[in-house]
Design a protein around this motif. Structure first.
Motif, PDB file in Angstrom:
ATOM      1  N   VAL A 155     146.565   0.395 -57.628  1.00 32.65           N
ATOM      2  CA  VAL A 155     145.124   0.602 -57.474  1.00 32.65           C
ATOM      3  C   VAL A 155     144.880   1.908 -56.736  1.00 32.65           C
ATOM      4  CG1 VAL A 155     144.774  -1.907 -57.300  1.00 32.65           C
ATOM      5  CG2 VAL A 155     144.894  -0.533 -55.203  1.00 32.65           C
ATOM      6  N   GLY A 156     143.614   2.314 -56.767  1.00 33.43           N
ATOM      7  CA  GLY A 156     143.234   3.417 -55.899  1.00 33.43           C
ATOM      8  C   GLY A 156     142.221   4.350 -56.503  1.00 33.43           C
ATOM      9  N   ASP A 157     141.845   5.304 -55.670  1.00 30.67           N
ATOM     10  CA  ASP A 157     141.014   6.414 -56.106  1.00 30.67           C
ATOM     11  C   ASP A 157     141.970   7.448 -56.686  1.00 30.67           C
ATOM     12  OD1 ASP A 157     139.397   8.581 -56.489  1.00 30.67           O
ATOM     13  OD2 ASP A 157     138.838   8.835 -54.379  1.00 30.67           O
ATOM     14  N   LEU A 158     142.088   7.446 -58.001  1.00 30.69           N
ATOM     15  CA  LEU A 158     143.011   8.359 -58.670  1.00 30.69           C
ATOM     16  C   LEU A 158     142.344   9.669 -59.032  1.00 30.69           C
ATOM     17  CD1 LEU A 158     145.016   5.862 -60.918  1.00 30.69           C
ATOM     18  CD2 LEU A 158     145.246   6.392 -58.474  1.00 30.69           C
ATOM     19  N   GLU A 208     132.554   1.627 -74.306  1.00 29.88           N
ATOM     20  CA  GLU A 208     131.463   1.329 -73.379  1.00 29.88           C
ATOM     21  C   GLU A 208     131.599   2.171 -72.114  1.00 29.88           C
ATOM     22  OE1 GLU A 208     130.936  -2.792 -72.501  1.00 29.88           O
ATOM     23  OE2 GLU A 208     131.084  -3.407 -74.609  1.00 29.88           O
ATOM     24  N   LYS A 209     130.462   2.592 -71.555  1.00 29.61           N
ATOM     25  CA  LYS A 209     130.468   3.357 -70.310  1.00 29.61           C
ATOM     26  C   LYS A 209     130.989   2.498 -69.154  1.00 29.61           C
ATOM     27  CE  LYS A 209     128.554   7.287 -71.707  1.00 29.61           C
ATOM     28  NZ  LYS A 209     129.290   8.571 -71.649  1.00 29.61           N
ATOM     29  N   LEU A 210     131.758   3.110 -68.279  1.00 30.67           N
ATOM     30  CA  LEU A 210     132.323   2.399 -67.135  1.00 30.67           C
ATOM     31  C   LEU A 210     132.501   3.388 -65.984  1.00 30.67           C
ATOM     32  CD1 LEU A 210     133.605  -0.185 -65.963  1.00 30.67           C
ATOM     33  CD2 LEU A 210     135.781   0.531 -66.980  1.00 30.67           C
ATOM     34  N   TYR A 211     131.751   3.177 -64.900  1.00 28.58           N
ATOM     35  CA  TYR A 211     131.772   4.097 -63.763  1.00 28.58           C
ATOM     36  C   TYR A 211     132.061   3.337 -62.468  1.00 28.58           C
ATOM     37  CZ  TYR A 211     128.756   6.666 -67.094  1.00 28.58           C
ATOM     38  OH  TYR A 211     128.219   7.249 -68.206  1.00 28.58           O
ATOM     39  N   THR A 212     132.642   4.072 -61.509  1.00 29.44           N
ATOM     40  CA  THR A 212     132.872   3.518 -60.159  1.00 29.44           C
ATOM     41  C   THR A 212     132.416   4.479 -59.064  1.00 29.44           C
ATOM     42  OG1 THR A 212     135.111   4.452 -59.978  1.00 29.44           O
ATOM     43  CG2 THR A 212     134.893   2.265 -61.015  1.00 29.44           C
ATOM     44  N   TRP A 213     131.891   5.635 -59.461  1.00 27.25           N
ATOM     45  CA  TRP A 213     131.504   6.686 -58.500  1.00 27.25           C
ATOM     46  C   TRP A 213     130.242   7.370 -58.994  1.00 27.25           C
ATOM     47  CZ3 TRP A 213     130.695  11.868 -59.319  1.00 27.25           C
ATOM     48  CH2 TRP A 213     130.631  12.708 -58.199  1.00 27.25           C
ATOM     49  N   TRP A 214     129.334   7.608 -58.039  1.00 25.55           N
ATOM     50  CA  TRP A 214     128.108   8.362 -58.310  1.00 25.55           C
ATOM     51  C   TRP A 214     127.890   9.318 -57.151  1.00 25.55           C
ATOM     52  CZ3 TRP A 214     128.896   3.304 -59.384  1.00 25.55           C
ATOM     53  CH2 TRP A 214     128.615   2.856 -60.674  1.00 25.55           C
ATOM     54  N   SER A 215     127.613  10.567 -57.450  1.00 27.98           N
ATOM     55  CA  SER A 215     127.528  11.620 -56.447  1.00 27.98           C
ATOM     56  C   SER A 215     126.410  11.372 -55.445  1.00 27.98           C
ATOM     57  CB  SER A 215     127.287  12.969 -57.128  1.00 27.98           C
ATOM     58  OG  SER A 215     127.069  13.987 -56.172  1.00 27.98           O
ATOM     59  N   TYR A 216     126.662  11.788 -54.209  1.00 27.36           N
ATOM     60  CA  TYR A 216     125.625  11.782 -53.169  1.00 27.36           C
ATOM     61  C   TYR A 216     124.489  12.755 -53.522  1.00 27.36           C
ATOM     62  CZ  TYR A 216     128.665   9.354 -49.745  1.00 27.36           C
ATOM     63  OH  TYR A 216     129.441   8.451 -49.070  1.00 27.36           O
ATOM     64  N   ARG A 217     124.758  13.719 -54.376  1.00 28.75           N
ATOM     65  CA  ARG A 217     123.775  14.771 -54.659  1.00 28.75           C
ATOM     66  C   ARG A 217     122.589  14.281 -55.480  1.00 28.75           C
ATOM     67  NH1 ARG A 217     128.066  19.589 -56.335  1.00 28.75           N
ATOM     68  NH2 ARG A 217     129.156  19.679 -54.320  1.00 28.75           N
ATOM     69  N   ALA A 218     122.756  13.177 -56.169  1.00 31.48           N
ATOM     70  CA  ALA A 218     121.665  12.656 -57.005  1.00 31.48           C
ATOM     71  C   ALA A 218     120.595  12.002 -56.134  1.00 31.48           C
ATOM     72  CB  ALA A 218     122.208  11.651 -58.005  1.00 31.48           C
ATOM     73  N   LYS A 219     119.349  12.407 -56.305  1.00 27.61           N
ATOM     74  CA  LYS A 219     118.258  11.810 -55.527  1.00 27.61           C
ATOM     75  C   LYS A 219     118.078  10.340 -55.881  1.00 27.61           C
ATOM     76  CE  LYS A 219     115.647  16.081 -54.775  1.00 27.61           C
ATOM     77  NZ  LYS A 219     114.349  16.789 -54.975  1.00 27.61           N
ATOM     78  N   TRP A 221     120.407   7.935 -57.901  1.00 27.82           N
ATOM     79  CA  TRP A 221     121.671   7.832 -58.618  1.00 27.82           C
ATOM     80  C   TRP A 221     121.599   6.828 -59.767  1.00 27.82           C
ATOM     81  CZ3 TRP A 221     124.612   3.398 -59.076  1.00 27.82           C
ATOM     82  CH2 TRP A 221     124.242   2.332 -58.264  1.00 27.82           C
ATOM     83  N   ARG A 222     120.806   5.757 -59.589  1.00 33.00           N
ATOM     84  CA  ARG A 222     120.687   4.762 -60.662  1.00 33.00           C
ATOM     85  C   ARG A 222     119.955   5.340 -61.874  1.00 33.00           C
ATOM     86  NH1 ARG A 222     121.968  -0.641 -60.030  1.00 33.00           N
ATOM     87  NH2 ARG A 222     122.348  -1.328 -57.882  1.00 33.00           N
ATOM     88  N   ALA A 223     118.878   6.056 -61.619  1.00 37.12           N
ATOM     89  CA  ALA A 223     118.102   6.620 -62.722  1.00 37.12           C
ATOM     90  C   ALA A 223     118.907   7.683 -63.468  1.00 37.12           C
ATOM     91  CB  ALA A 223     116.799   7.201 -62.201  1.00 37.12           C
ATOM     92  N   ALA A 224     119.580   8.541 -62.714  1.00 40.60           N
ATOM     93  CA  ALA A 224     120.392   9.582 -63.343  1.00 40.60           C
ATOM     94  C   ALA A 224     121.630   8.994 -64.025  1.00 40.60           C
ATOM     95  CB  ALA A 224     120.804  10.621 -62.303  1.00 40.60           C
ATOM     96  N   ASP A 225     122.284   8.065 -63.327  1.00 46.50           N
ATOM     97  CA  ASP A 225     123.480   7.365 -63.822  1.00 46.50           C
ATOM     98  C   ASP A 225     124.545   8.338 -64.327  1.00 46.50           C
ATOM     99  OD1 ASP A 225     124.935   5.033 -64.122  1.00 46.50           O
ATOM    100  OD2 ASP A 225     124.291   4.734 -66.201  1.00 46.50           O
ATOM    101  N   ARG A 226     124.726   9.408 -63.585  1.00 48.12           N
ATOM    102  CA  ARG A 226     125.765  10.378 -63.955  1.00 48.12           C
ATOM    103  C   ARG A 226     127.063  10.028 -63.222  1.00 48.12           C
ATOM    104  NH1 ARG A 226     123.121  16.401 -64.818  1.00 48.12           N
ATOM    105  NH2 ARG A 226     121.656  15.769 -66.459  1.00 48.12           N
ATOM    106  N   GLY A 227     127.667   8.945 -63.650  1.00 46.62           N
ATOM    107  CA  GLY A 227     128.832   8.414 -62.961  1.00 46.62           C
ATOM    108  C   GLY A 227     130.148   8.852 -63.568  1.00 46.62           C
ATOM    109  N   ARG A 228     131.213   8.464 -62.880  1.00 47.85           N
ATOM    110  CA  ARG A 228     132.574   8.678 -63.362  1.00 47.85           C
ATOM    111  C   ARG A 228     133.423   7.468 -62.941  1.00 47.85           C
ATOM    112  NH1 ARG A 228     133.669  14.821 -60.966  1.00 47.85           N
ATOM    113  NH2 ARG A 228     131.480  15.482 -61.083  1.00 47.85           N
ATOM    114  N   ARG A 229     134.425   7.154 -63.727  1.00 46.39           N
ATOM    115  CA  ARG A 229     135.388   6.107 -63.334  1.00 46.39           C
ATOM    116  C   ARG A 229     136.583   6.792 -62.685  1.00 46.39           C
ATOM    117  NH1 ARG A 229     139.690   2.267 -66.112  1.00 46.39           N
ATOM    118  NH2 ARG A 229     139.805   3.889 -67.719  1.00 46.39           N
ATOM    119  N   LEU A 230     136.524   6.920 -61.380  1.00 41.73           N
ATOM    120  CA  LEU A 230     137.591   7.554 -60.617  1.00 41.73           C
ATOM    121  C   LEU A 230     138.533   6.534 -59.995  1.00 41.73           C
ATOM    122  CD1 LEU A 230     135.547  10.338 -58.763  1.00 41.73           C
ATOM    123  CD2 LEU A 230     136.717  10.482 -60.985  1.00 41.73           C
ATOM    124  N   ASP A 231     138.077   5.290 -59.895  1.00 44.43           N
ATOM    125  CA  ASP A 231     138.840   4.231 -59.234  1.00 44.43           C
ATOM    126  C   ASP A 231     139.446   3.317 -60.294  1.00 44.43           C
ATOM    127  OD1 ASP A 231     137.784   4.687 -56.271  1.00 44.43           O
ATOM    128  OD2 ASP A 231     136.092   4.841 -57.671  1.00 44.43           O
TER     129      ASP A 231
END
Length: 270
Positions: A155-158, A208-219, A221-231
């Motif tokens: 497991v981990g933040d890869l 299907e989209k699958l994310y575990t990380w969303w940037s602090y920069r998004a005002k 984050w849910r509306a933008a939903d510009r996520g990544r699966r880093l974990d």
């Protein structure tokens, strides 16, 4: 009776700052083993009292001041695996391997925090990116030398979102660190070296989209939903048939003073 093991992973982004949030993770996911990355504290300052109060009597930590750091909190007895490595000779606390005692035999758990790699995806121009690629090459060689994983979970933040739908826009992210072709190829080689099974994509189809990380920069984050699966959670092939469920605690991204990563859990028969 078949016994299961619930393993969670979370880049907590400072365990001392966010120790109060661990109670929410435990309430929502009830993990038997909780693996943390980016703890950012030397071992002597780890908040053991908070972990103990939540029922994690067994703990292994490997931390340093201000950066990196990994920890494994467990309800079951565990021991440190003997083949720990100083990756790339940097001594920067990015991996813990433990064996968790279970009636069916010990289960290996490897907790990794892969270097993020900076902003420029060019190893000649960016030493951080070069280090990331060196780290991945070294861990892949180590994995290959150990042979196919057995009764094991990784497991981990890869820090890599390998698949097209592990990012919000494959087209726009191809030149962004974490989704570049060289990183995608590197993490694939690592996973193949240990014959690991991608436990999250076991439950969520690749289309299907699958994310575990969303940037602090998004005002918002849910509306933008510009996520990544880093974990990630990988399991050895012998455990894959026993995968029972997964959970991604997306609501944790809304907690006060939270991490930009959210906790991820997989339950597997062991």
């Amino acid at each position: 009776m078949t016994l299961s093991l619930r393993v969670a992973t979370w880049n907590i982004n400072s365990v001392r700052l966010r120790a109060p949030l661990l109670a929410g993770v435990v309430e929502a996911l009830d993990p038997d083993v909780l693996c943390l990355q980016e703890t950012k504290t030397p071992d002597e300052h780890f908040p053991h009292e908070a972990a103990e109060a939540l029922g994690y009597a067994h703990r292994v930590i490997r931390g340093m001041k201000g950066y990196n750091g990994v920890a494994v909190l467990s309800r079951h007895p565990l021991s440190v695996l003997p083949d720990g490595r100083d990756w790339c000779g940097k001594g920067d606390c990015r991996h813990l391997g433990v064996a968790v005692d279970r009636p069916g035999g010990p289960v290996e758990i490897h907790n990794f925090y892969v270097p993020a790699g900076g902003d420029v995806p060019d190893p000649a121009a960016n030493p951080k990116f070069a280090h990331k690629l060196d780290f991945l090459a070294e861990v892949t060689a180590w994995t290959a030398a150990r042979g196919p994983a057995r009764r094991a979970v990784l497991v981990g933040d890869l820090n890599i979102a390998p698949l097209e739908h592990d990012v919000w826009s494959h087209k726009q992210m191809r030149d962004v660190v974490s989704h570049t072709p060289v990183e995608v190829e590197a993490i694939a080689r690592w996973r193949e070296a240990g014959d690991w099974h991608d436990a999250l994509r076991h439950f969520v189809p690749e289309e299907e989209k699958l994310y575990t990380w969303w940037s602090y920069r998004a005002k918002d984050w849910r509306a933008a939903d510009r996520g990544r699966r880093l974990d990630h959670v990988w399991v050895s092939r012998d455990l894959a048939p026993g995968l029972a469920r997964h959970a991604i605690l997306k609501d944790a991204r809304d907690w006060a003073q939270t991490s930009d990563h959210v906790p991820v859990l997989v339950e597997v028969a062991v």
